[in-house]
Write a protein that holds these residues in place. Sequence first.
Motif, short mmCIF file in Angstrom:
data_model
loop_
_atom_site.label_atom_id
_atom_site.label_comp_id
_atom_site.label_asym_id
_atom_site.label_seq_id
_atom_site.Cartn_x
_atom_site.Cartn_y
_atom_site.Cartn_z
N HIS A 10 14.55 11.52 -12.61
CA HIS A 10 14.66 12.88 -11.71
C HIS A 10 13.39 13.50 -12.08
N LEU A 11 12.40 13.30 -13.05
CA LEU A 11 11.32 13.79 -13.32
C LEU A 11 10.14 13.78 -12.30
N PRO A 12 9.72 14.59 -11.66
CA PRO A 12 8.50 14.66 -10.68
C PRO A 12 7.28 13.61 -11.20
N VAL A 13 6.77 12.87 -10.32
CA VAL A 13 5.55 12.09 -10.59
C VAL A 13 4.57 12.62 -9.46
N THR A 14 3.12 12.58 -9.82
CA THR A 14 2.21 12.70 -9.09
C THR A 14 1.48 11.45 -8.24
N LEU A 15 1.54 11.40 -7.04
CA LEU A 15 0.98 10.24 -6.37
C LEU A 15 -0.54 10.30 -6.27
N THR A 16 -1.26 9.14 -5.93
CA THR A 16 -2.59 9.14 -5.82
C THR A 16 -3.18 10.17 -4.80
N THR A 17 -2.33 10.55 -3.81
CA THR A 17 -2.67 11.64 -3.05
C THR A 17 -2.60 12.98 -3.24
N GLY A 18 -2.24 13.26 -4.56
CA GLY A 18 -2.08 14.45 -4.99
C GLY A 18 -0.49 14.97 -4.69
N GLN A 19 0.28 14.60 -4.06
CA GLN A 19 1.59 14.69 -3.63
C GLN A 19 2.58 14.55 -4.76
N GLU A 20 3.64 15.51 -5.32
CA GLU A 20 4.35 15.55 -6.18
C GLU A 20 5.67 15.09 -5.55
N VAL A 21 6.15 13.87 -6.00
CA VAL A 21 7.73 13.54 -5.76
C VAL A 21 8.49 13.35 -6.87
N VAL A 22 9.88 13.35 -6.46
CA VAL A 22 10.95 12.93 -7.59
C VAL A 22 11.45 11.50 -7.27
N PRO A 23 11.09 10.63 -8.09
CA PRO A 23 11.42 9.10 -7.71
C PRO A 23 12.95 9.04 -7.28
N LEU A 24 13.67 9.37 -7.80
CA LEU A 24 15.26 9.48 -7.55
C LEU A 24 15.71 9.98 -6.13
N LYS A 25 14.82 11.10 -5.81
CA LYS A 25 14.93 11.74 -4.26
C LYS A 25 14.40 10.76 -3.32
N VAL A 26 13.28 9.90 -3.77
CA VAL A 26 12.74 9.06 -2.69
C VAL A 26 13.85 7.86 -2.53
N VAL A 27 14.38 7.38 -3.60
CA VAL A 27 15.46 6.26 -3.34
C VAL A 27 16.48 6.96 -2.51
N LYS A 28 16.79 8.05 -2.77
CA LYS A 28 18.13 8.63 -1.80
C LYS A 28 17.75 8.72 -0.68
N ALA A 29 16.34 9.16 -0.21
CA ALA A 29 16.06 9.26 1.18
C ALA A 29 15.82 8.07 2.09
N LEU A 30 15.73 6.90 1.19
CA LEU A 30 15.41 5.54 1.86
C LEU A 30 16.77 4.95 1.97
N LEU A 31 17.62 4.72 1.04
CA LEU A 31 19.01 4.28 1.09
C LEU A 31 19.65 4.76 2.35
N PRO A 32 20.63 3.69 2.93
CA PRO A 32 21.60 4.27 4.02
C PRO A 32 22.63 5.38 3.61
#
Length: 176
Positions: A10-32
């Motif tokens: 649930h901790l934010p990470v910074t992508l190489t593009t500089g955008q900050e994302v929360v991994p768990l939220k990315v998973v939630k957005a991708l799952l049906p």
Amino acid sequence: MLRTLGFLSHLPVTLTTGQEVVPLKVVKALLPDPMTLAPGYIGNTCIGNVVKGWKDGQRREVFIYQVSDHHACYEEVESQGISYTAGVPPVAAAMLVADGTWDAKTMVNVEELDPEPFIAILDRIGLPTEIKEIEPCSAATFDGTVRDLAQELSESTATVTVSAANPMIAVAPKPR
């Protein structure tokens, strides 16, 4: 796998593009959405507890569990069987508090409350409880060990596949 790759964080990470994302939220957005999967679910879900202890001076071990049929549950409430295994027990507990069987003014752990009326209500309102006696210290006993994933998969009765690209669940029973 998700935990190993860090996607459950649930901790934010910074992508190489500089955008900050929360991994768990990315998973939630991708799952049906689980509700879109419910109409196609077949089979059963099982939830239970292994209880070990002493009764009348003797070791005792039991598996207390409920099984809910996904299709039957969908026909009744348009949701998966987990709706019953997660939703019915709190309703049963509320009924016991409301009718005074369980005293809400007494501060105790739920394990200290009389289980018999609870199990009786579960049976009556659609979630029958099964109790399987296990011989203590036998091969069937549960020692609390979480086994290696490869071993669990090799001994499983089915595999479940979920694809974000094709949001359907495929269950493949293993030949015995």
